[in-house]
Design an enzyme around this catalytic site. Structure first.
Site, mmCIF file in Angstrom:
data_model
loop_
_atom_site.group_PDB
_atom_site.id
_atom_site.type_symbol
_atom_site.label_atom_id
_atom_site.label_comp_id
_atom_site.label_asym_id
_atom_site.label_seq_id
_atom_site.Cartn_x
_atom_site.Cartn_y
_atom_site.Cartn_z
ATOM 1 N N ASP A 148 1.289 -7.570 2.495
ATOM 2 C CA ASP A 148 1.142 -6.306 2.134
ATOM 3 C C ASP A 148 2.808 -5.815 1.868
ATOM 4 O O ASP A 148 3.288 -5.148 2.807
ATOM 5 C CB ASP A 148 0.671 -5.280 2.982
ATOM 6 C CG ASP A 148 0.332 -3.952 2.926
ATOM 7 O OD1 ASP A 148 0.936 -3.551 1.842
ATOM 8 O OD2 ASP A 148 -0.333 -3.459 3.638
ATOM 9 N N SER A 158 3.829 2.315 8.481
ATOM 10 C CA SER A 158 3.667 1.308 7.523
ATOM 11 C C SER A 158 5.108 1.294 6.852
ATOM 12 O O SER A 158 5.737 2.032 6.541
ATOM 13 C CB SER A 158 2.761 1.655 6.478
ATOM 14 O OG SER A 158 1.575 1.471 6.994
ATOM 15 N N HIS A 172 0.963 -1.222 -0.103
ATOM 16 C CA HIS A 172 0.040 -0.094 0.012
ATOM 17 C C HIS A 172 0.796 1.189 0.046
ATOM 18 O O HIS A 172 0.305 2.392 -0.418
ATOM 19 C CB HIS A 172 -1.004 0.070 1.124
ATOM 20 C CG HIS A 172 -0.612 0.293 2.456
ATOM 21 N ND1 HIS A 172 -0.352 -0.641 3.335
ATOM 22 C CD2 HIS A 172 -0.399 1.616 3.012
ATOM 23 C CE1 HIS A 172 0.007 -0.021 4.648
ATOM 24 N NE2 HIS A 172 -0.104 1.312 4.301
HETATM 25 N N1 ARG Z 1 -4.916 0.711 7.643
HETATM 26 C C1 ARG Z 1 -3.686 0.664 7.065
HETATM 27 C C2 ARG Z 1 -3.085 2.109 7.076
HETATM 28 O O1 ARG Z 1 -3.596 3.082 7.931
HETATM 29 C C3 ARG Z 1 -3.730 0.091 5.774
HETATM 30 C C4 ARG Z 1 -4.327 0.887 4.743
HETATM 31 C C5 ARG Z 1 -4.273 0.177 3.340
HETATM 32 N N2 ARG Z 1 -5.216 -0.696 3.234
HETATM 33 C C6 ARG Z 1 -6.320 -0.661 2.683
HETATM 34 N N3 ARG Z 1 -7.043 -1.734 2.716
HETATM 35 N N4 ARG Z 1 -6.807 0.392 2.357
HETATM 36 O O2 ARG Z 1 -2.637 2.690 6.453
HETATM 37 N N1 ASP Z 2 -1.427 1.616 7.881
HETATM 38 C C1 ASP Z 2 -0.741 2.611 8.745
HETATM 39 C C2 ASP Z 2 0.169 3.235 7.643
HETATM 40 O O1 ASP Z 2 0.129 3.182 6.556
HETATM 41 C C3 ASP Z 2 -0.238 2.075 9.754
HETATM 42 C C4 ASP Z 2 -0.942 2.329 11.014
HETATM 43 O O2 ASP Z 2 -1.711 3.161 11.144
HETATM 44 O O3 ASP Z 2 -0.674 1.508 11.961
HETATM 45 O O4 ASP Z 2 1.102 3.766 8.001
#
Ligand code: ARG
Ligand code: ASP
Length: 725
Positions: A219, A645, A83
């Site tokens: 990921d 991330s 991502h």
């Molecule tokens: N929750 C994670 C973060 O805040 C991963 C986001 C990317 N994945 C998704 N399905 N949108 O960035």
């Molecule tokens: N998914 C988040 C990021 O892209 C990480 C988190 O918020 O724990 O940095």
């Protein structure tokens, strides 16, 4: 020794019993080092951060300003999340070669794909410059003058601090303005895409599984840093060569088990761990419900279209994911704050703080601080709500409104800076529009508009809304705009802006979509923004004082870490499951079996590539399996946030064991209140990454350039040695 400790604990009030922590890597010696070693770490603070010898920090660059990445080979191979590399992967994709859908694997260096504009930044040195930055501020007669002195001091520290020609000095603010750190950094600009799994692995589970455990997502993506022939940063050139890093992370084949030590090294973006109770209440009761509610109506409308139309699904997938990500996070955050009674805990901390203030005779300085905060946040509330509602509606969720708002700013440019600036800005804007309107569907946006504006009118305090939005029929308003506004397609906007600046602005003002935006935006600028800004500044100053008080009045060994601010931090903990609800116990490791359990053929979130199913059926896991099973993800007690991330997860000996990418839903309130019993970060097991690269993609040349190790086997010997002694 013991007696002294007890004495301290009895007489210093536990002003802030804080768990978790994101620590500055140059300041780990002492408490952190002891704690890490007691959790099982075999390294020293110097192994993590050192200026003179190579250390872990030399393998962990900031990835394009937003994520984290790590070097995992002597040839500058870089690992980060799927991502995090998403837009680069997308930008190289076409209908014929859809790397998002099918994955991408460069066969050799020549096949690696350049990404103009992309950067990664290494931290060379961190120096505390608080004294120099604050010099002369004691005598400042106002907050404004103080800020001016600070800015001047910062510039002179930056200018006078040594650096190489290809490096940069910058200063970041810590503890809400009570500490300043100088960073000497090195930024590389030739970063090429090396590999990415298909989204059915790299984004497996998509929005449904996002922020959730149990998780089964691969990921990750791979890039490579290129340097000039002297191994220095350089703009892209085909003559550049793979960067030879000062340090790279060996990759462990030994995996993890419950209670193993883990260290996460990366660039967390923002946290708010020292808010007073009143601010947390405001988030839970006012701000989160508003932004969750508004996003909910927008997402619901998009989803209806995406489900019945494949083209709309493709056009809106990434926009939907962006909105859904924080929508889901805020819901989890609010629930977590309530469940842990963060407000009650903060109130108790505030009481302890006030007791200490009185006991130490510091009432003159801090006596009114908490009531000042209460008052300031109360006055701020409506403006904060209005600010959030406006930005959600006019900047984030409705495309026509966002574009209209950008055009409104364009009109301001003409008034403020003249025709030349207007034309430059117009050209840039048209270029952006050209790209974004490719994925625009006016029917979808029209529905979203109608529902979002209804929510906005319902929830915006009346004094902040331009005339009678509340009483207007939303359907009529919407139909009128979408039938008559030029803002519904690129071609018509381009035409609308034709001619000289005055013609363009005149035409804009005759457009019903634009006039609607302008009217609301003007009202916002007049009635919300000035007070919002003033109150924010007032609150910042109070928060700074509160932070100062917390630092001064807490016992020497209290865990007072600075809020995340996008700078390099160390966080550490252990592999651990948790109990999300009564009678439910979560294991800390997930396996490929779970991917197959979730498999829904053809589904956009839960499809699984045939090759992966075959490997699963044959149990063809090579050297990466654990007792015949293929581990996929694991969780731990590391305190992370957005920006972490892509962060490396490092074992007790400095080897890579995983790749951070998310947190569990029940614990997402950790940005405001970290609870060690339910806050967990989610990581990809390094062995799953290796397995996908090797067995799934057949990119064995990439495995060959890494250094794979078996630290636990060595570790066991070490422990035996120790016992003998
Ligand atoms: N929750 C994670 C973060 O805040 C991963 C986001 C990317 N994945 C998704 N399905 N949108 O960035
Ligand atoms: N998914 C988040 C990021 O892209 C990480 C988190 O918020 O724990 O940095």
């Amino acid at each position: 020794m013991k007696l002294i400790r007890i004495f301290i604990f009895l007489f210093a009030f536990p002003v802030f019993a804080q768990e978790g922590g994101m620590w500055i890597p140059s300041l780990l010696e002492g408490m952190n080092e002891d704690e890490m070693q007691s959790l099982g770490m075999k390294m020293s603070a110097e192994d993590i951060y050192s200026v003179n010898q190579s250390s872990l920090k030399d393998a962990v660059p900031h990835f394009n300003g937003g994520c984290t990445s790590e070097v995992i080979s002597p040839k500058g191979l870089l690992l980060t999340n799927h991502h995090c590399g998403y837009s680069q992967i997308q930008s190289h994709s076409t209908v014929e070669n859809d790397y998002l859908k099918d994955g991408f694997w460069a066969k050799n260096l020549e096949a690696e794909l350049p990404n103009p504009g992309m950067t990664v930044t290494f931290i060379k040195e961190i120096t505390d410059v608080t004294e120099q930055v604050l010099k002369g501020t004691e005598n400042a007669s106002s907050e404004e003058e103080r800020q001016q002195i600070i800015e001047k001091n910062k510039q002179s520290v930056i200018d006078s601090s040594p650096k190489e020609a290809w490096q940069t000095n910058r200063i970041s603010t810590f503890y809400e303005g009570n500490q300043f750190m100088l960073f000497r950094v090195e930024t590389f600009k030739d970063i090429r895409l090396v590999g990415a799994p298909p989204s059915s692995i790299g984004k497996f589970g998509s929005d449904t599984d996002n922020w959730m455990w149990p998780r089964h997502t691969g990921d990750f993506s791979l890039f490579r840093i290129y340097a000039d022939k002297n191994n220095k940063p350089a703009e892209y050139s085909k003559d550049n060569v793979p960067y030879k890093p000062k340090h790279f992370l060996p990759v462990s084949l030994d995996g993890v088990e419950q209670n193993d030590f883990t260290l996460v090294f990366g660039f967390p973006g923002t946290t708010d761990e020292y808010l007073p109770a009143v601010a947390v209440e405001q988030i839970v009761n006012t701000i989160n419900p508003a932004r969750i509610g508004l996003r909910e109506v927008a997402l619901k409308e998009q989803d209806v279209f995406m489900r019945k139309d494949q083209q709309i699904k493709i056009q809106y997938a990434s926009k939907y994911a962006r909105i859904a990500n924080y929508y889901k996070k805020w819901i989890g955050e609010s629930q977590g704050l309530k469940k842990t009674d963060a407000v009650g805990i903060k109130k108790a901390q505030e009481k302890a703080f006030m007791n200490t203030v009185k006991a130490k005779g510091l009432s003159k300085e801090y006596g009114s601080l908490l009531s000042d905060l209460d008052k300031a946040y109360a006055e701020y509330e409506d403006y904060n709500l209005a600010y959030n509602l406006f930005s959600e509606a006019f900047i984030r969720n409705v495309e026509l409104l966002r574009n209209g708002f950008q055009l409104y700013q364009l009109e301001q440019v003409l008034q403020a800076r003249g025709e030349q600036s207007f034309n430059d800005r117009k050209a840039n804007l048209l270029e952006d529009f050209k790209a974004s309107y490719k994925d625009y569907n006016a029917q979808v946006d029209e529905k979203v508009f109608e529902k979002v504006i209804a929510f906005y009118a319902e929830n915006m305090p009346e004094q902040f809304m331009a005339n009678n939005l509340k009483s207007q029929n939303k359907l009529t308003l919407t139909n009128n705009i979408y039938n008559n506004s030029a803002l519904t397609s690129y071609a018509s906007i381009e035409k609308l802006l034709e001619g000289n600046a005055n013609d363009a602005v005149k035409a804009l003002n005759e457009d019903p979509g634009y006039s609607f935006v302008k009217e609301q935006a003007q009202k916002f600028y007049e009635s919300v923004l000035p007070t919002y800004r003033n109150k924010s500044l007032e609150i910042d100053a109070l928060q700074k004082k509160y932070m100062k008080g917390i630092l001064e009045l807490s016992p020497e060994d209290a865990r007072i870490f600075p809020n995340a601010n996008g700078t390099l931090r160390v966080t550490y903990g252990q592999v651990k499951g948790y109990q999300p609800r009564d009678a439910v116990e979560y294991q800390p490791v997930s396996y490929l079996d779970g991917v197959i359990e979730k498999y829904v053929p053809g589904d956009y979130e839960f499809d699984v590539p045939q090759k992966l199913i075959d490997l699963y059926n044959q149990k063809d896991y090579g050297q990466y399996a654990e007792n015949g099973k293929m581990p996929v993800n694991f969780i731990g007690t590391n305190h992370t946030t957005g920006g972490n991330s892509g962060s490396p997860v490092i074992d007790a000996n400095g080897n890579l064991i995983g790749l951070n990418f998310d947190r569990v839903w029940e614990g997402t309130m950790s940005d405001i209140y970290y609870d060690p019993s339910i806050s967990r970060n989610i990581m990809v097991d390094a062995r799953y990454i290796l397995f996908i690269i090797d067995k799934y993609a057949g990119a064995t040349h990439l495995i060959d350039e890494m250094k794979l190790v078996h630290p636990k086997q060595k570790g066991k010997n070490k422990r035996k040695d120790k016992k003998k002694k």
